[in-house]
Scaffold this active site. Structure first.
Site, short mmCIF file in Angstrom:
data_model
loop_
_atom_site.label_atom_id
_atom_site.label_comp_id
_atom_site.label_asym_id
_atom_site.label_seq_id
_atom_site.Cartn_x
_atom_site.Cartn_y
_atom_site.Cartn_z
N THR A 94 63.52 15.47 -58.27
CA THR A 94 63.03 14.64 -57.16
C THR A 94 61.72 13.95 -57.51
O THR A 94 61.44 12.86 -57.04
CB THR A 94 62.84 15.53 -55.91
OG1 THR A 94 64.13 15.98 -55.51
CG2 THR A 94 62.22 14.78 -54.76
N SER A 108 68.27 18.74 -61.05
CA SER A 108 68.27 20.06 -61.69
C SER A 108 69.37 20.99 -61.19
O SER A 108 69.60 22.04 -61.79
CB SER A 108 66.90 20.73 -61.58
OG SER A 108 66.72 21.35 -60.33
N THR A 158 63.16 20.80 -58.36
CA THR A 158 62.74 22.08 -57.78
C THR A 158 63.88 23.11 -57.72
O THR A 158 63.63 24.30 -57.70
CB THR A 158 62.21 21.88 -56.34
OG1 THR A 158 63.26 21.31 -55.53
CG2 THR A 158 60.98 21.00 -56.29
N ASP A 159 65.13 22.60 -57.68
CA ASP A 159 66.24 23.51 -57.35
C ASP A 159 66.46 24.63 -58.36
O ASP A 159 66.83 25.74 -57.97
CB ASP A 159 67.54 22.71 -57.15
CG ASP A 159 67.54 21.97 -55.81
OD1 ASP A 159 66.67 22.27 -54.96
OD2 ASP A 159 68.40 21.09 -55.61
C1 SIN Z 1 66.42 18.66 -58.24
O1 SIN Z 1 66.26 19.89 -58.25
O2 SIN Z 1 66.54 17.99 -59.28
C2 SIN Z 1 66.50 17.95 -56.94
C3 SIN Z 1 65.72 18.58 -55.88
C4 SIN Z 1 64.26 18.59 -56.14
O3 SIN Z 1 63.74 18.30 -57.21
O4 SIN Z 1 63.54 18.90 -55.14
#
Ligand code: SIN
Length: 320
Positions: A16, A66, A99-100
């Site tokens: 993100t 991710s 973040t995932d």
């Molecule tokens: C991801 O994990 O690539 C998408 C979600 C995020 O980064 O918050």
């Protein structure tokens, strides 16, 4: 001879933090991994100062959401990090990540890299780069400040002003900007106006198996198959039986409470263990860990969450 360290290298993997949406106010309907890492760095004023005189270099290792993280990307990332950490001019490595699965990449890198002398700092964002108030730029600034901090080492994550160690960090919220926690352990510290204030030590920075693991990773086309099974009311052994028939090599059970498993699932797990499948019990509780008892039929994950226990087991199997 003292070598002056002059570079902080930022490796982009997507997420993100590199996401964009058609509407600036849309914080959920965006597409992750659209903006290149070089462009991300260019959009953060004050980054040079945060680097404390070190040169900032950017490399795009991947460009993915991710949730799609996979072994080839981990392989590329680990090998690139290992090379950079050996470069005497490199002071630290920053990784921009979704973040995932950030906690999984952090734990994986902790297990395979020698970060005793230099840090690997993962950072991310909960709002896309195109948001009205993106959190990525401040997180990137803070991550670079951590990488530039004298004495920093280990694999850590930096987001929303908090520094977390790879072992305990976990995404705990799907939306809010401070989305990470370390459960009972708490954060290692905070980044405040470019300064790092730690209340715990930098994390231990070398797993005894790291050198073996990185060599195996460099030479492995296929990694051992380890799956995660969830215990819940009404659980059965059907999924375990199917996975064993399908050739699974390891199973991590996200158990209820203190490592408890429905009797039907437990019977299937013991049967799987008896035919050579490695089985590890973790807990689905968001805090605490399984406390083993004498005579437990199935080993516990020694405090690791299910996703991290899976990575540890995968690397154990790879090393065999
Ligand atoms: C991801 O994990 O690539 C998408 C979600 C995020 O980064 O918050």
């Amino acid at each position: 001879m003292q070598v002056s360290r002059q570079k902080i290298v930022v490796l982009g993997t997507g997420g993100t933090i590199a996401g964009t949406s058609a509407q600036p106010g849309d914080n959920i309907g965006y597409t992750a991994a659209q903006v290149g890492v070089e462009q991300l760095l260019g959009a953060v004023p004050g980054l040079e100062q945060a680097a404390g005189g070190a040169r900032l270099l950017a490399e795009q290792v991947a460009q993915i959401d991710s949730k799609d993280m996979d072994m080839p990307v981990w392989q590329a990332l680990a090998l690139r990090c290992a090379g950079l950490l050996q470069d005497p001019e490199v002071q630290g490595v920053v990784i921009t990540h979704g973040t995932d699965t950030l906690e999984e990449t952090a734990w994986f890198l902790h297990l395979v890299l020698d970060t005793r002398a230099k840090p690997v700092v993962l950072t991310c964002a909960m709002r896309p780069a195109s948001a009205l108030t993106p959190d990525g730029p401040q997180n990137l600034l803070d991550a670079v400040a951590v990488a530039a901090t004298p004495g920093a080492c280990g694999v850590v994550s930096v987001a929303a002003g908090e520094v977390h160690g790879a072992r305990h960090v976990q995404k705990v919220h799907p939306y809010r900007v401070n989305a990470f926690g370390s459960g009972d352990a708490g954060p290692l510290g905070w980044v405040e106006e470019g300064h790092v204030r730690l209340t715990q030590n930098w994390p231990p920075a070398l797993d005894e198996k790291a050198p073996i693991a990185i060599e195996k990773i460099a030479n492995s086309a296929a990694w051992p198959r380890v799956e995660i099974i969830l215990n819940h009311a009404g659980a059965s052994g059907a999924m375990v039986d199917a996975l064993v028939r399908d050739g699974v090599q390891g199973l991590v059970v996200a158990c209820t409470g203190n490592g408890t498993v429905h009797h039907a699932l437990e019977a299937a797990l013991i049967k799987a263990q008896d035919v050579g499948v490695r089985v590890v019990r973790s807990t689905r509780c968001p805090e605490g860990q399984v406390l083993p008892k004498p005579g437990d039929a199935l080993p516990d994950s020694q405090g690791l969450s299910p996703v991290k226990a899976r990575i540890t087991l995968m690397l154990d199997l790879l090393a065999q």
